[in-house]
Structure formats: structure tokens, C-alpha cells
Design an enzyme around this catalytic site. Structure first.
Site, PDB file in Angstrom:
ATOM      1  N   GLU A 129      48.645  32.394  37.722  1.00 49.15           N
ATOM      2  CA  GLU A 129      47.682  31.255  38.117  1.00 49.15           C
ATOM      3  C   GLU A 129      47.429  30.208  37.054  1.00 49.15           C
ATOM      4  OE1 GLU A 129      43.874  30.711  41.170  1.00 49.15           O
ATOM      5  OE2 GLU A 129      43.725  32.099  39.503  1.00 49.15           O
ATOM      6  N   GLY A 264      38.617  37.129  33.608  1.00 44.76           N
ATOM      7  CA  GLY A 264      38.065  38.478  33.830  1.00 44.76           C
ATOM      8  C   GLY A 264      39.079  39.246  34.572  1.00 44.76           C
ATOM      9  N   ASN A 268      46.084  38.966  42.131  1.00 47.52           N
ATOM     10  CA  ASN A 268      47.549  39.366  42.516  1.00 47.52           C
ATOM     11  C   ASN A 268      47.700  40.195  43.705  1.00 47.52           C
ATOM     12  OD1 ASN A 268      48.355  37.917  39.951  1.00 47.52           O
ATOM     13  ND2 ASN A 268      47.786  39.888  38.945  1.00 47.52           N
ATOM     14  N   GLU A 299      37.639  40.234  42.966  1.00 53.64           N
ATOM     15  CA  GLU A 299      39.291  40.192  43.362  1.00 53.64           C
ATOM     16  C   GLU A 299      39.605  41.122  44.703  1.00 53.64           C
ATOM     17  OE1 GLU A 299      40.685  38.431  41.239  1.00 53.64           O
ATOM     18  OE2 GLU A 299      38.916  38.362  39.884  1.00 53.64           O
ATOM     19  N   HIS A 302      39.569  38.709  47.331  1.00 58.33           N
ATOM     20  CA  HIS A 302      40.510  37.732  47.435  1.00 58.33           C
ATOM     21  C   HIS A 302      41.852  38.244  48.161  1.00 58.33           C
ATOM     22  CE1 HIS A 302      39.185  34.125  45.132  1.00 58.33           C
ATOM     23  NE2 HIS A 302      39.289  34.939  43.791  1.00 58.33           N
ATOM     24  N   GLU A 321      37.334  30.436  44.995  1.00 58.43           N
ATOM     25  CA  GLU A 321      36.536  31.364  44.042  1.00 58.43           C
ATOM     26  C   GLU A 321      35.119  31.706  44.650  1.00 58.43           C
ATOM     27  OE1 GLU A 321      38.152  32.897  41.871  1.00 58.43           O
ATOM     28  OE2 GLU A 321      39.847  31.995  41.711  1.00 58.43           O
TER      29      GLU A 321
END
Length: 859
Positions: A129, A264, A268, A299, A302, A321
Site C-alpha cells: 500500500e 504500525g 494484507n 487490522e 480491515h 482507516e
């Protein structure tokens, strides 16, 4: 020539023309131990809606072979900068084969290669990214061209390869992964090397089981607290599956702690990479564990919001985000059995102060920013994208109700799984479930920049009863250079009424209401007795700067540490800090406020934030004539609190670090030296590896330690972390020779890896060394543009921001900055970074004047 940029218009046209079915990617990483380049072979199957020309993205030292539908295209004719031109795409199905030599990097972009000094083994990981999958394989590098990815990797003997799909058994050191579901290129991943691993699982409803893996370098394995990390992960799985009402979308979930990571962590799909500083080598406070848990949960969120459903273009990066930030903190605050039910206190104390700072810079922008190209998005991972966006989502939840919010999210996932979306897709789902019209809300909150100020206005009678009460909303002018107009917005807020009872500030009443327009009457409070403190935006539901009425402010200044709950304390601390930054509260008065209340502050995260803010206030916002007196007062307070803190407590460690950062008298520095060499001790304080380095770095910065002591400490800690700490210490020494050496390493050479460059910059810039560093201001402006043009984005941004002469708080610094901006004509991204840094100097100048004026008024 396009360079490495891609415009939104180009991406839209390519998405109109093409859809992508699959990538088959074969990488030969067998030479990774030696470094250099690696062979990358990519076969792409895609469909064109009509015949025409297009391009695929690739950043590589050389291209060996390009074939489109069997026709070989000479690489010298079609490959330049970051693109391979496809001159004759056929209508219907197409097959493209690209063979290239791609490069390992040391910048944390693309395929990063790191050699661990402990075992001298190489460790690789990808970071794609925003636009860096193209550094590893040819791809259509934009989020809305999703596809299936099948990786085959040859790796050295004894290594492990981890990717998005479950890890297969290798055959002759070749790892053939199953194809992924349809995902965007930027969330594909490969992590390769002799990593240590620990495995477990999450057991879900209906007998579902998701394999969980943790990975780190063997040199960190003894510090990997796997069960604690798995516990947070399982809690996240439980809470997110319930709230999202959608099964976890991937076949497994690995978390990989990798070295020299710029951010941080990175989401993926099924293979999250996390900076390995989160594997704690030494004692840390609970605030560090809370921050790590928030990162883990961010994460994991996400996997649904970002990976399963992905933004169409980078202008909705904020939503990606912000949603992950909001839901991760909500999980910490509300999940059954959470270790951090006070998570919204931490959010108010850290994330929102970041947002308020960012929103007052000349570069402030609407949450839904206009992202014209990749250069725009690369500098937009900021406090507005993450923290203001999450703050506004929190307010949206208060506005529509949490149940309706998550019902809308559930509908959104069901409707758009494996697809790409825009903001309107989420808002329409929320409108359906809440019954609220969010059009006006979205326009006011997401499409305008700036912060509102909320103030209470009320009258009382002779008996102290409230006779009228209203909330006044202000829309201050945007910073000079910012685009847009001041905007009044709808706010969902709570008003808390606090009484001083037996020395404690306790909430006696709370009302929740919508505030809109310039003045909102609050008839519910008429007739109530005036409390000791009226706190607007209690519970921190909205995003606004809050000011206290004079009587409430006087009580808070005397009793800030006496709030029984942590969140109103955090809100009051944040308001005081904001007033200091705005020049409404003198730095010396802010210091007095902190010293009067910090001893009663139980939240360790708030304590550590106050440490950072006081240091910044004294270094930048204090009248230079008084600064040393303020620093001495602060260092003496830190020494006193260290002595008084409970042995072995988080507060003791925090105060030890605070003293270490500011120690200045001979006695204080002797204590620092004694703790390091063992001749002095503080009961319960473990002088472990990380604290030893902090002690030594302060001694080096004050001229009490030199190369001999640094080398000896590095001999004790022959790790990559030790090498970074030593580099910092060397750059921190207060000599012209040390500064010249550090400058040469960063500016005159481009050989340092990202983490080492960051360490050298951190050591080079010492607030106590203003005079020594003054000569580097013209040097900075002389080299800045060439550095920006010749380095990768991450490396150049470190230099542009880190070496800006922000400690030289003077009109001369502003003048030199303005002259450079006028003459250099920098790119928009570089102009933004420099302008933001300039704004910091301007704010500091104003605050220093306010501090000086306060001293004169008190004289």
C-alpha cells in the site's frame, strides 16, 4: 513521462476498459540471502470491453520479456518509468506475460530485505500500500481492479514462505499457493525467511475453525507473548463476527511481526504484517499493550472493511482507516471481558489530539479528500484520515444509534462482498437501517474542513439556579492557505454536570442532545442548580474543541485530577493542551496545571501523553527567556515522582523515562549515569535493555557519553534494535563532528535502511542543541528538492519532515521557508509537508509570545 504517478482519471479509464480475472506470479527468491535482484514472472488474464490501448504497472531495474496474446513486445519500446504500454488490447479475453528483474529494497516499500545481525539471516516481507505491488510483479495497480492471485515462490533451503492463502508444503524449496479470492493488489503479501512461528486457532459458531499463526524472527522468539496476542485476536473475531454478521472471509489468519516496518501494521488479506517493536524486549507500560491491541484489532477489522469490501479509489481511504480505527476501539471498550474498557479515554487523549492538530494546519482538508493521483494519497495517511474520521464515525454512531449503525454495516457487507464501493454505498445502508437522512450530515462533516468550537452560555439567579442555558457553536477561520469556508455543523453531544463532593468531582447529571447552528437552547437545564463544572461534549461523542465557562475552568484548574472517571479528566487535559497550543493558556500555566494534577492521574496512557505534551510545550511554546526555568521545574518534578512512585509500577517506569528525557542538572545526570552503570538504583525499577539505551542516549546528548560507551552498550545488545539505538546515540552527541557525520549518513548518502535513517534523524535533532544545529537550516533548503526527487517516497518524507528546522522557532525560519517555497516550486506533496512544518514554527512563535505576555501580566 508519468514517472511513478497514476492519476484518478487514468485509473477510471482503465477500469472502464478492463476487468481482471487472475494473476499467476512466479518469483525466484533463492538468492535473497545475497540480495540484489530477483526474477519475477507474471501471467495476467483480463478482459477488455473494447479493443484499444492500455498499460500495466511495473517498477523494475529491467524487463526481460513482454508478450500480449502471444505477440512479443520489445521491452525497450513499451517499458518506461513505471509502465508497460499495451498498444493493442483485444476486445474480450487477453493474456499478458511479463518477465522482469525486480529489486529488493531497504526502504520498507515493495519487497523489503533485512539481515538480522544476530543470526546473519535475511528476512523478507512485502509492503504494497499504496502503489508498490508493482515493485514485485506486473499488475494493474488500483484498488478497483480486483483479481485472484496465485503465487509460486522459490526460496532458500530451510526458509518459510507465507502469503494470503494457506501455506503449502514445499517441493524442492518451491512453494505453490492456492489462488486467493478476488482481492486488490495492494493487500497481497509475501513474507519469506527463516521465521519463528507459533500456531493456534479461533473456534467459531457452527464448528468453524480459523487457523491462527504468529511469526517473528528467532532472535525475538523469547519475547513473543503469543497467548496474550492470541487472546486479543480471538476477542476481535468474536466481537466482529457478531457485529458484522458475516463470517471471517479468508482461509486463515496470520500475524507477522517484521523488521524495519514503516507503519504500525498492514491489513494484507489473511497475512497481516506488524512492526516488530510490538514484540516487547523490555518492560513497557499497559498503555503500550493497549496500543498493540488496538493495532491488532484495527487490522482484523480491515479483513471485512477494506479487504472483503474495498474502496473504489483512494479518496475513500479515510473511510477504510476510520472504520477500522472506530471499530477496533469500540471492541476494546465494549467486548465482554476486555482488558481495556477505558479505550475511549485513550482515544480522546491521543488520537483526537492528533486530529485537532492536523485539522489546524494549512493542509487541512475535508475528511473525504480530493485524491487526484497517487502523490496525493501518499501524504494523506494523516490525522484527518485516521483520527478525525474515526471521531466523526463515533459521532455518527451516537447520531443514528449503535444498533442501527451495525445493522447498516451488516447490510453493506452482504450487498458488496468481494466488490468495490463508494461512501454513498455505506451511507445509503445506514439511512435504510436508521431512518435518518444523512445527506446534510455527510456534506457538513465529510466535505468540509476545520474544527468547531463549543462554549456554554448560561445565567443563574441569586440562589445559583440556572435561568437560561445555551450551547454556542463557532466556526473559526480556516488556517491561511487552507481551502474552503468555515462551517457550522450538527453535533450530537452530551452535557455533564459535575459536583465537588468530598474532594472528588462526580457527575450528578447528564443530558444528550443535538446541537445545530450558532446557538442551541438547552431548556432541560433551566431550574437546575449551577454545578461546580459544566462539561460540554461529555463522553466525547462529537468532534469539536470545547471551552469551559470561567467558573468551571477555575474549578478544573484546581481539581482536574479529582474527576472520579478517566474520560472527563482526559477531555479536560485535552482542552488545556489545545488552549496551550492556541496561545489561550500560557505554557507556564499549563505546566503548573499538569504539576498540580498529574500525581492523581491513574490512567497511565494519559500520564505518558502529558509527559510528551509538557516536553513539547517547554521545548517549543515557552518564552525562550523562561524555558530553562520551566525545564528545570519539570525535571525536578519528574525526579520527585520517580522517587515516590510505587516500586515496579507502570507509573514508576513512565516517570523514569520522563526524567531520562529531560535530565539536565549535574545531580540528575549523575543519577542517570548511576542507573546505567549500576552504582545507583531505584527500588522496583528494572534497568533493562531498552531503558539502558534511553539512559545512554541522554548521556550522549548531554556530552556525558561518547563512542566508547556507545560501543560498549552495543556489544551488550548486538541486535538490530541495538544498532538503531547506537545510531541514535551517536547522532545525538553535541559536537560538530557528530552532527556532520549524521548529516552525511542521511543526506549525502542513500545507503541507510529506513529504520536506521529514522534513528539517525531522531538523534540528530535535539531541542537542547538549537545553536549547534542552526547552521543546518540553509543546508536543509539547499538539498531538499534533490533529495525528494531522488529518493523513494518513504525515505524522502522522513528527511523532509524529520530534518526541517522546526526547533529554530524564529521569524527567520519562516522567511527562509517562504523563500524556498517560492523559488523551488516543489511538487504538491513536498509543498504540503514543508508548509505543515512551517505552520508548527508559526504556532510556536505565537505561543511563545502568549507565554511572555502572561509572565508580564503576572509580574
Amino acid at each position: 513521462m508519468p514517472g511513478t504517478n497514476l492519476t484518478r482519471e487514468e485509473a477510471q479509464e482503465r477500469a472502464r476498459l478492463l476487468s481482471v480475472e487472475s494473476y499467476t506470479i512466479t518469483l525466484d527468491l533463492s538468492g535473497a540471502q545475497e540480495g540484489g535482484t530477483f526474477r519475477s514472472e507474471t501471467t495476467v488474464h483480463f478482459t477488455a470491453r473494447e479493443a484499444g490501448a492500455s498499460f500495466i504497472d511495473l517498477v523494475a531495474p529491467s524487463v526481460r520479456h513482454v508478450a500480449l496474446n502471444g505477440e512479443v513486445l520489445p521491452a525497450s519500446d513499451v517499458f518506461a518509468d513505471s509502465r508497460i504500454v499495451l498498444p493493442h488490447v483485444a476486445e474480450g479475453h487477453n493474456e499478458l506475460v511479463v518477465v522482469a528483474d525486480c529489486a529488493y529494497t531497504n526502504s520498507g516499500e515493495g519487497l523489503h530485505r533485512f539481515v538480522d545481525p544476530v543470526d546473519e539471516q535475511a528476512y523478507l516481507y512485502t509492503q504494497f500500500e499504496v502503489p508498490d505491488a508493482r515493485r514485485v510483479f506486473a499488475c494493474f495497480e488500483q484498488p478497483d481492479l480486483k483479481a485472484s492471485f496465485q503465487f509460486t515462490v522459490r526460496a532458500p533451503e530451510g526458509w518459510t514462505v507465507i502469503s494470503n492463502s494457506p501455506t503449502p508444503q514445499p517441493a524442492d524449496n518451491v512453494w505453490r499457493f492456492e489462488p486467493t479470492p478476488r482481492i486488490s493488489s495492494y493487500i497481497t503479501a509475501l513474507i519469506v525467511g527463516p521465521y519463528h512461528s507459533v500456531h493456534s486457532s479461533w473456534e467459531g459458531p457452527g464448528g468453524r475453525s480459523v487457523p491462527l499463526g504468529l511469526y517473528c524472527r528467532p532472535s525475538l522468539a523469547e519475547h513473543l507473548d503469543a497467548e496474550a496476542i492470541f487472546a486479543v485476536t480471538r476477542q476481535g473475531f468474536d466481537w466482529f463476527e457478531e457485529k458484522f454478521d458475516h463470517p471471517y472471509p479468508f482461509a486463515k489468519y496470520d500475524q507477522l511481526f517484521v523488521p524495519e516496518f514503516n507503519a504500525g501494521a498492514m491489513e494484507n488479506a489473511g497475512a497481516v504484517t506488524i512492526r516488530d517493536q510490538y514484540v516487547f524486549r523490555s518492560k513497557v507500560t499497559d498503555a503500550a499493550y493497549e496500543m498493540r491491541a488496538e493495532t491488532i484489532l484495527h487490522e482484523l477489522a480491515h479483513m471485512w472493511f477494506g479487504d472483503l469490501v474495498t474502496m473504489e479509489w483512494w479518496n475513500d481511504l479515510w473511510l477504510n482507516e476510520s472504520f477500522a480505527t472506530y471499530t477496533s476501539i469500540a471492541c476494546q471498550a465494549h467486548a465482554p471481558g476486555s482488558r481495556w474498557p477505558h479505550a475511549w479515554t485513550s482515544f480522546a487523549n491521543s488520537m483526537k489530539t492528533w486530529a485537532y492538530r492536523q485539522d489546524q494546519l494549512p493542509s487541512t482538508h475535508p475528511i473525504m479528500a480530493e485524491i487526484r493521483d497517487l502523490d496525493d494519497v501518499l501524504v494523506n495517511f494523516d490525522g484527518i484520515t485516521y483520527a478525525k474520521g474515526a471521531s466523526v464515525l463515533k459521532q455518527l454512531v451516537a447520531y443514528v444509534g449503535m444498533d442501527a449503525f451495525f445493522a447498516g454495516v451488516q447490510a453493506y457487507f452482504k450487498r458488496h462482498a468481494w466488490g468495490n464501493t463508494r461512501l454513498t454505498d455505506l451511507l445509503s445502508a445506514l439511512e435504510e437501517t436508521s431512518g435518518r437522512d444523512l445527506g446534510a450530515w455527510s456534506k457538513a462533516w465529510l466535505q468540509t474542513a476545520g474544527i468547531n468550537v463549543l462554549r456554554p452560555e448560561f445565567t443563574v439567579d441569586g440562589d445559583g439556579a440556572i435561568t437560561s442555558f445555551a450551547v454556542r457553536q463557532e466556526a473559526p477561520a480556516l488556517p491561511p492557505g487552507a481551502t474552503g469556508e468555515p462551517t457550522l455543523r450538527p453535533h450530537r453531544i452530551a452535557i455533564g454536570l459535575y459536583e465537588l463532593t468530598d474532594g472528588a468531582l462526580v457527575r450528578r447529571d447528564r443530558i444528550e442532545l443535538d446541537v445545530d447552528g450558532e446557538l442551541t437552547d438547552v431548556p432541560q437545564l433551566v431550574g437546575q442548580m449551577r454545578p461546580a463544572v459544566v462539561l460540554l461534549n461529555d463522553d466525547d461523542l462529537s468532534y469539536a474543541k470545547v471551552r469551559l465557562d470561567p467558573e468551571s475552568l477555575a474549578v478544573v484548574q484546581r481539581h482536574l485530577g479529582d474527576f472520579t472517571e478517566s474520560l472527563p479528566r482526559a477531555l479536560s487535559w485535552a482542552s488545556a493542551w489545545d488552549m496551550t497550543r492556541d496561545g489561550e493558556l500560557a505554557t507556564r500555566d499549563y505546566l503548573a496545571l499538569v504539576l498540580s494534577g498529574i500525581g492523581k492521574e491513574t490512567d497511565i496512557g494519559v500520564v505518558q501523553s502529558l509527559h510528551r505534551q509538557v516536553s513539547m510545550a517547554l521545548d517549543f511554546y515557552a518564552d525562550p527567556q523562561w524555558r530553562e526555568s520551566g525545564l528545570l521545574r519539570w525535571s525536578e518534578a519528574a525526579e520527585r515522582h520517580l522517587a515516590e512512585a510505587a516500586p515496579g509500577s507502570d507509573h514508576q517506569l513512565a516517570w523514569a523515562r520522563a526524567l531520562t528525557s529531560v535530565a539536565r542538572t549535574d545531580e540528575q545526570l549523575a543519577l542517570i549515569a548511576g542507573l546505567l552503570d549500576g552504582s545507583r538504583s531505584v527500588e522496583g525499577l528494572a534497568v533493562d535493555t531498552e531503558l539502558r539505551w534511553s539512559l545512554l542516549q541522554r548521556l550522549a546528548a548531554t556530552g556525558r557519553a561518547d563512542e566508547k560507551e556507545i560501543a560498549a552498550e552495543l556489544e551488550r545488545d548486538r541486535t538490530s534494535a541495538g544498532e538503531r539505538h547506537a545510531a541514535y546515540a551517536r547522532a545525538a552527541r553535541p559536537t560538530r563532528e557528530a552532527k556532520a557525520e549524521a548529516w552525511a549518513l542521511v543526506v549525502e548518502s542513500d545507503k541507510l535502511p529506513n529504520a536506521m535513517q529514522e534513528a539517525v534523524i531522531g538523534g540528530f535533532v535535539q531541542a537542547d542543541q538549537r545553536e549547534l544545529l542552526a547552521s543546518y537550516t540553509p543546508e536543509y533548503f539547499a538539498v531538499l528538492k534533490s533529495v525528494w526527487d531522488s529518493r523513494s517516497h518513504e525515505m524522502a518524507q522522513q528527511i523532509a519532515v524529520g530534518l526541517y528546522p522546526g526547533i529554530q522557532v524564529s521569524g527567520a525560519t519562516l522567511t527562509e521557508t517562504d523563500a524556498w517555497l517560492e523559488a523551488a516550486k516543489p511538487s504538491p506533496a513536498l509543498r504540503r509537508l514543508v508548509t505543515e512544518s512551517r505552520a508548527g514554527v508559526e504556532r510556536a512563535l505565537n505561543a511563545q509570545l502568549a507565554d511572555k505576555a502572561a509572565a508580564e501580566a503576572q509580574a
